[in-house]
Scaffold this motif. Structure first.
Motif, PDB file in Angstrom:
ATOM      1  N   ASN A  48      14.103  -8.282  15.453  1.00  0.00           N
ATOM      2  CA  ASN A  48      14.548  -7.682  14.189  1.00  0.00           C
ATOM      3  C   ASN A  48      13.462  -7.821  13.127  1.00  0.00           C
ATOM      4  OD1 ASN A  48      17.134  -7.143  15.218  1.00  0.00           O
ATOM      5  ND2 ASN A  48      17.862  -9.169  14.637  1.00  0.00           N
ATOM      6  N   GLU A  49      12.859  -9.018  13.067  1.00  0.00           N
ATOM      7  CA  GLU A  49      11.847  -9.295  12.063  1.00  0.00           C
ATOM      8  C   GLU A  49      10.647  -8.355  12.202  1.00  0.00           C
ATOM      9  OE1 GLU A  49      14.160 -13.095  12.813  1.00  0.00           O
ATOM     10  OE2 GLU A  49      13.385 -11.468  14.005  1.00  0.00           O
ATOM     11  N   GLU A  50      10.220  -8.116  13.415  1.00  0.00           N
ATOM     12  CA  GLU A  50       9.069  -7.237  13.660  1.00  0.00           C
ATOM     13  C   GLU A  50       9.378  -5.803  13.240  1.00  0.00           C
ATOM     14  OE1 GLU A  50       5.072  -6.727  15.044  1.00  0.00           O
ATOM     15  OE2 GLU A  50       6.248  -8.504  14.540  1.00  0.00           O
ATOM     16  N   LEU A  51      10.557  -5.337  13.586  1.00  0.00           N
ATOM     17  CA  LEU A  51      10.935  -3.966  13.231  1.00  0.00           C
ATOM     18  C   LEU A  51      11.068  -3.808  11.716  1.00  0.00           C
ATOM     19  CD1 LEU A  51      11.420  -1.294  14.600  1.00  0.00           C
ATOM     20  CD2 LEU A  51      13.825  -1.863  14.752  1.00  0.00           C
ATOM     21  N   ILE A  52      11.623  -4.800  11.042  1.00  0.00           N
ATOM     22  CA  ILE A  52      11.718  -4.742   9.583  1.00  0.00           C
ATOM     23  C   ILE A  52      10.324  -4.741   8.966  1.00  0.00           C
ATOM     24  CG2 ILE A  52      12.462  -5.995   7.503  1.00  0.00           C
ATOM     25  CD1 ILE A  52      14.938  -6.889   9.142  1.00  0.00           C
ATOM     26  N   ALA A  53       9.409  -5.546   9.498  1.00  0.00           N
ATOM     27  CA  ALA A  53       8.032  -5.567   8.986  1.00  0.00           C
ATOM     28  C   ALA A  53       7.370  -4.197   9.129  1.00  0.00           C
ATOM     29  CB  ALA A  53       7.212  -6.642   9.701  1.00  0.00           C
ATOM     30  N   VAL A  54       7.633  -3.502  10.228  1.00  0.00           N
ATOM     31  CA  VAL A  54       7.118  -2.146  10.423  1.00  0.00           C
ATOM     32  C   VAL A  54       7.662  -1.223   9.329  1.00  0.00           C
ATOM     33  CG1 VAL A  54       7.225  -0.114  11.931  1.00  0.00           C
ATOM     34  CG2 VAL A  54       6.715  -2.362  12.900  1.00  0.00           C
ATOM     35  N   LEU A  55       8.957  -1.303   9.065  1.00  0.00           N
ATOM     36  CA  LEU A  55       9.573  -0.458   8.047  1.00  0.00           C
ATOM     37  C   LEU A  55       9.031  -0.760   6.653  1.00  0.00           C
ATOM     38  CD1 LEU A  55      13.254  -0.483   9.314  1.00  0.00           C
ATOM     39  CD2 LEU A  55      11.604   1.393   9.470  1.00  0.00           C
ATOM     40  N   VAL A  56       8.809  -2.031   6.348  1.00  0.00           N
ATOM     41  CA  VAL A  56       8.229  -2.397   5.049  1.00  0.00           C
ATOM     42  C   VAL A  56       6.838  -1.792   4.916  1.00  0.00           C
ATOM     43  CG1 VAL A  56       7.333  -4.331   3.669  1.00  0.00           C
ATOM     44  CG2 VAL A  56       9.600  -4.501   4.728  1.00  0.00           C
ATOM     45  N   ASP A  57       6.038  -1.904   5.968  1.00  0.00           N
ATOM     46  CA  ASP A  57       4.687  -1.342   5.932  1.00  0.00           C
ATOM     47  C   ASP A  57       4.734   0.170   5.724  1.00  0.00           C
ATOM     48  OD1 ASP A  57       1.670  -1.746   6.487  1.00  0.00           O
ATOM     49  OD2 ASP A  57       2.264  -0.077   7.802  1.00  0.00           O
ATOM     50  N   ARG A  58       5.597   0.846   6.475  1.00  0.00           N
ATOM     51  CA  ARG A  58       5.693   2.306   6.359  1.00  0.00           C
ATOM     52  C   ARG A  58       6.149   2.732   4.963  1.00  0.00           C
ATOM     53  NH1 ARG A  58       5.956   7.287   8.150  1.00  0.00           N
ATOM     54  NH2 ARG A  58       7.809   8.572   7.857  1.00  0.00           N
ATOM     55  N   LEU A  59       7.178   2.075   4.439  1.00  0.00           N
ATOM     56  CA  LEU A  59       7.655   2.437   3.104  1.00  0.00           C
ATOM     57  C   LEU A  59       6.611   2.150   2.025  1.00  0.00           C
ATOM     58  CD1 LEU A  59      11.413   1.441   3.251  1.00  0.00           C
ATOM     59  CD2 LEU A  59      10.473   3.713   2.836  1.00  0.00           C
ATOM     60  N   ASN A  60       5.868   1.051   2.167  1.00  0.00           N
ATOM     61  CA  ASN A  60       4.781   0.773   1.220  1.00  0.00           C
ATOM     62  C   ASN A  60       3.721   1.872   1.280  1.00  0.00           C
ATOM     63  OD1 ASN A  60       5.313  -1.597  -0.344  1.00  0.00           O
ATOM     64  ND2 ASN A  60       5.122  -2.792   1.534  1.00  0.00           N
ATOM     65  N   PHE A  61       3.391   2.312   2.494  1.00  0.00           N
ATOM     66  CA  PHE A  61       2.431   3.407   2.668  1.00  0.00           C
ATOM     67  C   PHE A  61       2.938   4.680   1.990  1.00  0.00           C
ATOM     68  CE2 PHE A  61       1.181   7.180   5.074  1.00  0.00           C
ATOM     69  CZ  PHE A  61      -0.201   7.123   4.946  1.00  0.00           C
ATOM     70  N   LEU A  62       4.178   5.056   2.283  1.00  0.00           N
ATOM     71  CA  LEU A  62       4.743   6.276   1.700  1.00  0.00           C
ATOM     72  C   LEU A  62       4.908   6.153   0.187  1.00  0.00           C
ATOM     73  CD1 LEU A  62       7.457   7.097   4.377  1.00  0.00           C
ATOM     74  CD2 LEU A  62       5.249   8.233   4.042  1.00  0.00           C
ATOM     75  N   ASN A  63       5.294   4.979  -0.277  1.00  0.00           N
ATOM     76  CA  ASN A  63       5.473   4.775  -1.708  1.00  0.00           C
ATOM     77  C   ASN A  63       4.143   4.858  -2.446  1.00  0.00           C
ATOM     78  OD1 ASN A  63       7.542   4.409  -3.667  1.00  0.00           O
ATOM     79  ND2 ASN A  63       6.739   2.354  -4.062  1.00  0.00           N
ATOM     80  N   GLY A  64       3.046   4.531  -1.762  1.00  0.00           N
ATOM     81  CA  GLY A  64       1.722   4.692  -2.361  1.00  0.00           C
ATOM     82  C   GLY A  64       1.382   6.153  -2.592  1.00  0.00           C
ATOM     83  N   LYS A  65       1.897   7.020  -1.742  1.00  0.00           N
ATOM     84  CA  LYS A  65       1.638   8.468  -1.869  1.00  0.00           C
ATOM     85  C   LYS A  65       2.636   9.147  -2.793  1.00  0.00           C
ATOM     86  CE  LYS A  65      -0.588   9.205   2.507  1.00  0.00           C
ATOM     87  NZ  LYS A  65      -1.223  10.398   3.020  1.00  0.00           N
ATOM     88  N   PHE A  66       3.902   8.769  -2.685  1.00  0.00           N
ATOM     89  CA  PHE A  66       4.984   9.385  -3.465  1.00  0.00           C
ATOM     90  C   PHE A  66       5.874   8.284  -4.037  1.00  0.00           C
ATOM     91  CE2 PHE A  66       3.981  12.133   0.196  1.00  0.00           C
ATOM     92  CZ  PHE A  66       3.447  13.221  -0.481  1.00  0.00           C
ATOM     93  N   PRO A  67       5.393   7.568  -5.051  1.00  0.00           N
ATOM     94  CA  PRO A  67       6.164   6.444  -5.585  1.00  0.00           C
ATOM     95  C   PRO A  67       7.496   6.884  -6.188  1.00  0.00           C
ATOM     96  CG  PRO A  67       3.999   6.619  -6.655  1.00  0.00           C
ATOM     97  CD  PRO A  67       4.145   7.793  -5.755  1.00  0.00           C
ATOM     98  N   CYS A  68       8.513   6.080  -5.926  1.00  0.00           N
ATOM     99  CA  CYS A  68       9.799   6.324  -6.564  1.00  0.00           C
ATOM    100  C   CYS A  68      10.610   5.027  -6.571  1.00  0.00           C
ATOM    101  CB  CYS A  68      10.568   7.453  -5.886  1.00  0.00           C
ATOM    102  SG  CYS A  68      11.186   7.070  -4.256  1.00  0.00           S
ATOM    103  N   ARG A  69      11.574   4.983  -7.432  1.00  0.00           N
ATOM    104  CA  ARG A  69      12.435   3.809  -7.599  1.00  0.00           C
ATOM    105  C   ARG A  69      13.175   3.485  -6.302  1.00  0.00           C
ATOM    106  NH1 ARG A  69      17.874   3.121  -9.173  1.00  0.00           N
ATOM    107  NH2 ARG A  69      18.221   1.142 -10.230  1.00  0.00           N
ATOM    108  N   GLU A  70      13.684   4.531  -5.633  1.00  0.00           N
ATOM    109  CA  GLU A  70      14.465   4.322  -4.409  1.00  0.00           C
ATOM    110  C   GLU A  70      13.635   3.649  -3.319  1.00  0.00           C
ATOM    111  OE1 GLU A  70      16.313   7.590  -6.768  1.00  0.00           O
ATOM    112  OE2 GLU A  70      14.268   7.155  -6.144  1.00  0.00           O
ATOM    113  N   ASN A  71      12.372   4.074  -3.156  1.00  0.00           N
ATOM    114  CA  ASN A  71      11.491   3.410  -2.182  1.00  0.00           C
ATOM    115  C   ASN A  71      11.302   1.945  -2.542  1.00  0.00           C
ATOM    116  OD1 ASN A  71      11.083   5.725  -0.678  1.00  0.00           O
ATOM    117  ND2 ASN A  71       9.043   6.130  -1.479  1.00  0.00           N
ATOM    118  N   ALA A  72      11.043   1.680  -3.812  1.00  0.00           N
ATOM    119  CA  ALA A  72      10.816   0.305  -4.260  1.00  0.00           C
ATOM    120  C   ALA A  72      12.038  -0.570  -3.992  1.00  0.00           C
ATOM    121  CB  ALA A  72      10.450   0.286  -5.743  1.00  0.00           C
ATOM    122  N   ILE A  73      13.220  -0.045  -4.237  1.00  0.00           N
ATOM    123  CA  ILE A  73      14.453  -0.797  -3.988  1.00  0.00           C
ATOM    124  C   ILE A  73      14.636  -1.040  -2.496  1.00  0.00           C
ATOM    125  CG2 ILE A  73      16.986  -0.688  -4.103  1.00  0.00           C
ATOM    126  CD1 ILE A  73      16.592   0.778  -6.816  1.00  0.00           C
ATOM    127  N   ALA A  74      14.388  -0.013  -1.674  1.00  0.00           N
ATOM    128  CA  ALA A  74      14.514  -0.177  -0.222  1.00  0.00           C
ATOM    129  C   ALA A  74      13.536  -1.233   0.281  1.00  0.00           C
ATOM    130  CB  ALA A  74      14.272   1.161   0.476  1.00  0.00           C
TER     131      ALA A  74
END
Length: 103
Positions: A48-74
């Motif tokens: 579970n921890e590894e998969l969550i770390a993948v999701l955090v990395d992906r959302l940080n990457f996407l949030n760098g391109k298209f920042p929004c409040r919802e990404n930051a909260i997720a």
């Protein structure tokens, strides 16, 4: 999402071609014998921890391109989940029950 083995093996649908997907295999452990607290890996896989770390990395990457409040909260909530799962592991290690089926 399709469940192949409850709690352990799933197929995540591809976004553009949902008929095909990608298998996600989580580690699966079972007691060595009935009543035993010793466990053995029967199917290797991720955690579970590894998969969550993948999701955090992906959302940080996407949030760098298209920042929004919802990404930051997720991201915050996923990081919080990771914190609690890691705390659980550390607590189990301190109690000497990590790697067993003891509570």
């Amino acid at each position: 999402m399709q469940i192949l083995t409850p709690g352990h093996r799933y197929v995540a649908a591809n976004f553009e071609n949902a008929e095909h997907g990608q298998t996600i295999q989580f580690i699966e452990k079972q007691p060595v014998s009935e009543g035993s607290t010793e466990i053995v890996t029967v199917n290797d896989g991720t955690t579970n921890e590894e998969l969550i770390a993948v999701l955090v990395d992906r959302l940080n990457f996407l949030n760098g391109k298209f920042p929004c409040r919802e990404n930051a909260i997720a991201i915050t909530h996923l990081e919080t989940a990771l914190l609690w799962l890691n705390k659980r592991t550390e607590d189990r290690k301190k109690r000497g029950v990590e790697g067993t089926n003891q509570k």
